[in-house]
Enzyme design. Structure first.
Site, mmCIF file in Angstrom:
data_model
loop_
_atom_site.group_PDB
_atom_site.id
_atom_site.type_symbol
_atom_site.label_atom_id
_atom_site.label_comp_id
_atom_site.label_asym_id
_atom_site.label_seq_id
_atom_site.Cartn_x
_atom_site.Cartn_y
_atom_site.Cartn_z
ATOM 1 N N CYS A 31 0.834 -1.207 0.000
ATOM 2 C CA CYS A 31 0.000 0.000 0.000
ATOM 3 C C CYS A 31 0.871 1.261 0.000
ATOM 4 O O CYS A 31 1.599 1.518 0.956
ATOM 5 C CB CYS A 31 -0.899 -0.036 1.230
ATOM 6 S SG CYS A 31 -1.750 1.500 1.615
ATOM 7 N N CYS A 34 0.151 3.703 2.830
ATOM 8 C CA CYS A 34 0.651 3.136 4.090
ATOM 9 C C CYS A 34 2.131 3.443 4.266
ATOM 10 O O CYS A 34 2.581 3.781 5.358
ATOM 11 C CB CYS A 34 0.438 1.623 4.125
ATOM 12 S SG CYS A 34 -1.293 1.122 4.062
#
Length: 106
Positions: A31, A34
């Site tokens: 991600c 993230c």
């Protein structure tokens, strides 16, 4: 300086059940947002007088915890106070927005 700790489904309950504020970052290694959030979380816990503990759980390796808290997208951050979830934010956050989140519940 406190460090951001990685937790698993097996240790999840004991980590969030602590007194005070615990911010759980539900993330995944693939991600992009993230990855961008990681240094922000490091800055959040940098001050010696920080009011929050930050822990991370990889949703790919720990689906039980993610499912329990209705994580539908990542990153999702769930704030616990004295073991109870009190707030949730989704997506990339700024340091200022996370500091404000912590202050609202401190």
């Amino acid at each position: 300086m406190a460090a951001v700790k990685h937790i698993t489904d097996a240790t999840f309950n004991s980590e969030v059940a602590k007194d005070g504020l615990v911010l759980v970052d539900f993330w995944a290694p693939w991600c992009g947002p993230c990855k961008m959030l990681a240094p922000v979380l490091d800055e959040l816990v940098k001050p010696e007088d920080t009011k929050v503990t930050v822990v991370k759980t990889n949703v790919d390796e720990n689906p039980e915890s993610a499912g329990k808290f209705g994580v539908m997208s990542i990153p999702t951050l769930v704030l616990f106070k004295n073991g109870q979830p009190v707030d949730k934010v989704v997506g990339l956050q700024s340091l200022a927005s996370l500091q404000a989140l912590v202050e609202r519940h401190a």
